[in-house]
Scaffold this active site. Structure first.
Site, PDB file in Angstrom:
ATOM      1  N   CYS A   1       0.844  -1.201   0.000  1.00 35.30           N
ATOM      2  CA  CYS A   1       0.000   0.000   0.000  1.00 35.30           C
ATOM      3  C   CYS A   1       0.880   1.252   0.000  1.00 35.30           C
ATOM      4  O   CYS A   1       1.753   1.395   0.852  1.00 35.30           O
ATOM      5  CB  CYS A   1      -0.895  -0.006   1.238  1.00 35.30           C
ATOM      6  SG  CYS A   1      -1.709   1.572   1.500  1.00 35.30           S
TER       7      CYS A   1
ATOM      8  N   CYS B   1       0.425   3.294   3.493  1.00 34.43           N
ATOM      9  CA  CYS B   1       0.779   2.764   4.815  1.00 34.43           C
ATOM     10  C   CYS B   1       2.106   3.385   5.295  1.00 34.43           C
ATOM     11  O   CYS B   1       2.968   3.737   4.485  1.00 34.43           O
ATOM     12  CB  CYS B   1       0.901   1.244   4.760  1.00 34.43           C
ATOM     13  SG  CYS B   1      -0.666   0.388   4.995  1.00 34.43           S
TER      14      CYS B   1
ATOM     15  N   HIS C   1      -4.412   0.493   7.866  1.00 33.90           N
ATOM     16  CA  HIS C   1      -4.828   0.239   6.496  1.00 33.90           C
ATOM     17  C   HIS C   1      -6.288  -0.223   6.407  1.00 33.90           C
ATOM     18  O   HIS C   1      -6.972   0.001   5.402  1.00 33.90           O
ATOM     19  CB  HIS C   1      -3.912  -0.841   5.909  1.00 33.90           C
ATOM     20  CG  HIS C   1      -4.166  -1.160   4.470  1.00 33.90           C
ATOM     21  ND1 HIS C   1      -3.723  -0.353   3.450  1.00 33.90           N
ATOM     22  CD2 HIS C   1      -4.843  -2.187   3.889  1.00 33.90           C
ATOM     23  CE1 HIS C   1      -4.106  -0.880   2.289  1.00 33.90           C
ATOM     24  NE2 HIS C   1      -4.784  -1.986   2.528  1.00 33.90           N
TER      25      HIS C   1
ATOM     26  N   ASN D   1     -12.913  10.281  -2.045  1.00 32.81           N
ATOM     27  CA  ASN D   1     -13.580   9.272  -2.873  1.00 32.81           C
ATOM     28  C   ASN D   1     -13.388   7.959  -2.157  1.00 32.81           C
ATOM     29  O   ASN D   1     -12.245   7.539  -1.964  1.00 32.81           O
ATOM     30  CB  ASN D   1     -12.943   9.176  -4.259  1.00 32.81           C
ATOM     31  CG  ASN D   1     -13.066  10.470  -5.023  1.00 32.81           C
ATOM     32  OD1 ASN D   1     -14.089  11.136  -4.952  1.00 32.81           O
ATOM     33  ND2 ASN D   1     -12.015  10.833  -5.744  1.00 32.81           N
TER      34      ASN D   1
ATOM     35  N   GLY E   1     -14.066   5.364  -7.679  1.00 33.49           N
ATOM     36  CA  GLY E   1     -12.761   5.622  -8.283  1.00 33.49           C
ATOM     37  C   GLY E   1     -11.619   5.707  -7.294  1.00 33.49           C
ATOM     38  O   GLY E   1     -10.504   6.080  -7.670  1.00 33.49           O
TER      39      GLY E   1
ATOM     40  N   SER F   1      -8.487   4.688  -5.324  1.00 33.79           N
ATOM     41  CA  SER F   1      -7.445   3.816  -5.841  1.00 33.79           C
ATOM     42  C   SER F   1      -6.966   2.818  -4.792  1.00 33.79           C
ATOM     43  O   SER F   1      -6.201   1.929  -5.107  1.00 33.79           O
ATOM     44  CB  SER F   1      -6.274   4.671  -6.327  1.00 33.79           C
ATOM     45  OG  SER F   1      -5.871   5.558  -5.296  1.00 33.79           O
TER      46      SER F   1
ATOM     47  N   HIS G   1      -6.982   2.043   1.856  1.00 27.07           N
ATOM     48  CA  HIS G   1      -6.407   2.745   3.020  1.00 27.07           C
ATOM     49  C   HIS G   1      -7.192   4.063   3.212  1.00 27.07           C
ATOM     50  O   HIS G   1      -7.389   4.797   2.253  1.00 27.07           O
ATOM     51  CB  HIS G   1      -4.926   3.037   2.764  1.00 27.07           C
ATOM     52  CG  HIS G   1      -4.198   3.442   3.995  1.00 27.07           C
ATOM     53  ND1 HIS G   1      -3.203   2.676   4.566  1.00 27.07           N
ATOM     54  CD2 HIS G   1      -4.339   4.525   4.789  1.00 27.07           C
ATOM     55  CE1 HIS G   1      -2.766   3.292   5.657  1.00 27.07           C
ATOM     56  NE2 HIS G   1      -3.438   4.415   5.806  1.00 27.07           N
TER      57      HIS G   1
ATOM     58  N   HIS H   1      -8.276   7.502   3.236  1.00 23.15           N
ATOM     59  CA  HIS H   1      -7.604   8.720   2.785  1.00 23.15           C
ATOM     60  C   HIS H   1      -8.562   9.616   2.038  1.00 23.15           C
ATOM     61  O   HIS H   1      -9.616   9.185   1.566  1.00 23.15           O
ATOM     62  CB  HIS H   1      -6.415   8.383   1.875  1.00 23.15           C
ATOM     63  CG  HIS H   1      -6.830   7.825   0.534  1.00 23.15           C
ATOM     64  ND1 HIS H   1      -7.260   6.535   0.366  1.00 23.15           N
ATOM     65  CD2 HIS H   1      -6.894   8.400  -0.701  1.00 23.15           C
ATOM     66  CE1 HIS H   1      -7.562   6.326  -0.907  1.00 23.15           C
ATOM     67  NE2 HIS H   1      -7.352   7.445  -1.583  1.00 23.15           N
TER      68      HIS H   1
ATOM     69  N   GLN I   1      -8.535  13.721  -0.231  1.00 20.06           N
ATOM     70  CA  GLN I   1      -7.696  14.612  -1.032  1.00 20.06           C
ATOM     71  C   GLN I   1      -8.000  16.069  -0.724  1.00 20.06           C
ATOM     72  O   GLN I   1      -9.083  16.397  -0.222  1.00 20.06           O
ATOM     73  CB  GLN I   1      -7.933  14.360  -2.514  1.00 20.06           C
ATOM     74  CG  GLN I   1      -7.589  12.958  -2.957  1.00 20.06           C
ATOM     75  CD  GLN I   1      -7.434  12.872  -4.469  1.00 20.06           C
ATOM     76  OE1 GLN I   1      -6.806  13.733  -5.098  1.00 20.06           O
ATOM     77  NE2 GLN I   1      -8.023  11.858  -5.055  1.00 20.06           N
TER      78      GLN I   1
ATOM     79  N   PHE J   1     -26.834   4.878 -12.306  1.00 18.42           N
ATOM     80  CA  PHE J   1     -26.049   5.429 -13.414  1.00 18.42           C
ATOM     81  C   PHE J   1     -26.615   6.787 -13.800  1.00 18.42           C
ATOM     82  O   PHE J   1     -27.829   6.937 -13.943  1.00 18.42           O
ATOM     83  CB  PHE J   1     -26.099   4.492 -14.631  1.00 18.42           C
ATOM     84  CG  PHE J   1     -25.223   3.281 -14.468  1.00 18.42           C
ATOM     85  CD1 PHE J   1     -23.868   3.358 -14.742  1.00 18.42           C
ATOM     86  CD2 PHE J   1     -25.741   2.079 -14.026  1.00 18.42           C
ATOM     87  CE1 PHE J   1     -23.040   2.263 -14.582  1.00 18.42           C
ATOM     88  CE2 PHE J   1     -24.931   0.973 -13.855  1.00 18.42           C
ATOM     89  CZ  PHE J   1     -23.576   1.059 -14.135  1.00 18.42           C
TER      90      PHE J   1
HETATM   91  P1  H2U Z   1      -7.916   8.494  -4.802  1.00 15.92           P
HETATM   92  O1  H2U Z   1      -7.981   7.162  -4.127  1.00 15.92           O
HETATM   93  O2  H2U Z   1      -9.123   9.349  -4.509  1.00 15.92           O
HETATM   94  O3  H2U Z   1      -7.603   8.354  -6.269  1.00 15.92           O
HETATM   95  O4  H2U Z   1      -6.678   9.293  -4.152  1.00 15.92           O
HETATM   96  C1  H2U Z   1      -5.380   8.794  -4.134  1.00 15.92           C
HETATM   97  C2  H2U Z   1      -4.428   9.816  -4.684  1.00 15.92           C
HETATM   98  O5  H2U Z   1      -3.117   9.414  -4.325  1.00 15.92           O
HETATM   99  C3  H2U Z   1      -4.456   9.949  -6.195  1.00 15.92           C
HETATM  100  O6  H2U Z   1      -4.842  11.261  -6.535  1.00 15.92           O
HETATM  101  C4  H2U Z   1      -2.235   9.804  -5.336  1.00 15.92           C
HETATM  102  C5  H2U Z   1      -3.021   9.660  -6.614  1.00 15.92           C
HETATM  103  O7  H2U Z   1      -2.568  10.603  -7.573  1.00 15.92           O
HETATM  104  N1  H2U Z   1      -1.037   8.978  -5.227  1.00 15.92           N
HETATM  105  C6  H2U Z   1       0.161   9.553  -4.843  1.00 15.92           C
HETATM  106  O8  H2U Z   1       0.228  10.764  -4.649  1.00 15.92           O
HETATM  107  N2  H2U Z   1       1.263   8.760  -4.678  1.00 15.92           N
HETATM  108  C7  H2U Z   1       1.277   7.417  -4.908  1.00 15.92           C
HETATM  109  O9  H2U Z   1       2.268   6.772  -4.676  1.00 15.92           O
HETATM  110  C8  H2U Z   1       0.075   6.753  -5.480  1.00 15.92           C
HETATM  111  C9  H2U Z   1      -1.172   7.571  -5.519  1.00 15.92           C
HETATM  112 ZN    ZN Z   2      -2.263   1.047   3.718  1.00 19.39          ZN
END
Ligand code: H2U
Ligand code: ZN
Length: 351
Positions: free
Chosen positions: A50, A53, A114, A152, A158, A160, A163, A165, A167, A311
């Site tokens: 991750c 983490c 995590h 998100n 969406g 990613s 963990h 988090h 923005q 949708f």
């Molecule tokens: P989302 O899960 O909302 O996409 O937010 C995760 C953000 O983390 C995403 O904008 C950033 C991505 O650009 N990111 C980093 O800054 N560093 C990383 O190593 C992977 C993801």
């Molecule tokens: Zn993690």
């Protein structure tokens, strides 16, 4: 008050000036379309793969510190950059209007754990997240017009990574949604000498049918004009313009509200509930902002089960948003759910 009945009707969003078409009972229709993936239930407390983490290397090559509470870092793939010396539109091509922007994007980890979501953290930990939001809004607010704090959550929105988090995107411009809300609240304040959203809560408290959580300092309700099936607006019960104006008692109240509300969401379909959540409040810089009421929006995509989402296509793209169940039906379901976590893997493996 004349209540809209079960027949198709439209409702007006006074914050944005937009309408939503409400056609209840359409949820009865059969579904053989796409089904969402359900997030895995038992995550490890630490995942070596991750990028959020503690102690792990991120995609950009930097290493996360061994953080204890929250961690904020500049997004390695930022949507906004601080330097820009472009001039903007070329007046000879009037319909190709554009403007340069300056800004920055950051990522905020809510916890070193995590496996926990915001609603699963303890109240002091949620307060620490709110205080981090406030510090970021204050620090970036010195430099930028608007600091958008959001999350998100879940693959369906969406995100990613599971963990916990969110923005933070700060920019030297007012984005479209903020611009709409700014204009509507300003107009209302000028006309009525009172705050649009504070007046709105008075009506909601009187009727009670769209309330989801009601605390001394805060109210969470499915707004009358909700578009997303289980959309919620989080509103303060006394005037507060921006996240940086919250008092200690409002901060601890907001932590309690978030914990209760997010737990209800997880209990709705017995899954870690996906959504986009974010905060709106008075923008920074010069100009009177007395018309603003700080508030939060939560937009969850799920409609009728853990795997069937709403949708926004077709009529929504070409006409206007439409919803199937009414705001009152959605609020009643959320209101009646328990505020303690009972998401168990066995509950949703059967979906
Ligand atoms: P989302 O899960 O909302 O996409 O937010 C995760 C953000 O983390 C995403 O904008 C950033 C991505 O650009 N990111 C980093 O800054 N560093 C990383 O190593 C992977 C993801
Ligand atoms: Zn993690």
């Amino acid at each position: 008050m004349v209540h809209p009945g079960d027949k198709p009707h439209r409702r007006y969003n006074p914050l944005t000036g937009e309408w939503v078409l409400v056609s209840s009972h359409r949820t009865e229709r059969p579904w053989s379309g796409e089904r969402e993936e359900i997030s895995p239930a038992d995550l490890p407390t630490y995942d070596q793969d991750c990028y959020l983490c503690p102690g792990n290397r991120r995609a950009g090559g930097k290493t996360n510190p061994a953080y204890q509470n929250t961690l904020v870092f500049t997004n390695d793939f930022p949507a906004l950059l601080p330097d820009c010396d472009e001039a903007g539109s070329d007046p000879s091509v009037a319909l190709h209007r554009w403007q340069p922007v300056r800004g920055t994007s950051r990522v905020i980890c809510y916890s070193p754990r995590h496996d926990l979501s915001l609603g699963q953290l303890d109240l002091p930990e949620i307060e620490a997240v709110i205080n981090t939001w406030i510090n970021q809004a204050s620090e970036l607010g010195d430099q930028y017009k608007w600091v958008q704090i959001f999350e998100n959550k879940g693959a369906a929105m969406g995100a990613s990574n599971p963990h916990p988090h969110g923005q933070i995107w700060a920019g030297d411009f007012l984005p479209t949604e903020m611009e709409k809300e700014d204009r509507r609240q300003r107009e209302y304040f000028k006309q009525h000498k009172s705050h649009l959203l504070l007046d709105y809560i008075v009506d909601e408290l009187k009727s009670g049918e769209r309330l989801v959580v009601e605390l001394d300092q805060w109210v969470a309700a499915v707004p009358f004009w909700a578009v997303w099936p289980f959309e919620v607006i989080i509103l303060p019960r006394s005037p507060v313009g921006a996240i940086t104006d919250l008092s200690p008692v409002q901060i601890s109240g907001l932590a309690r509200l978030l914990k209760g509300l997010l737990t209800k969401y997880d209990n709705l379909f017995s899954v870690p509930f996906p959504f986009s959540m974010g905060w709106h409040g008075a923008p920074n810089g010069s100009g009177a902002n007395d018309h603003w009421t700080f508030h939060g929006h939560i937009y969850p995509p799920l409609l009728r089960s853990a795997t069937v989402r709403k949708f926004m296509v077709g009529y929504e793209m070409l006409g206007e948003p439409q919803r199937d169940l009414t705001a009152e039906q959605a609020a009643a379901r959320l209101r009646n759910l328990p505020e303690n976590h009972n998401v168990r893997k066995s509950d949703y493996e059967s979906y």
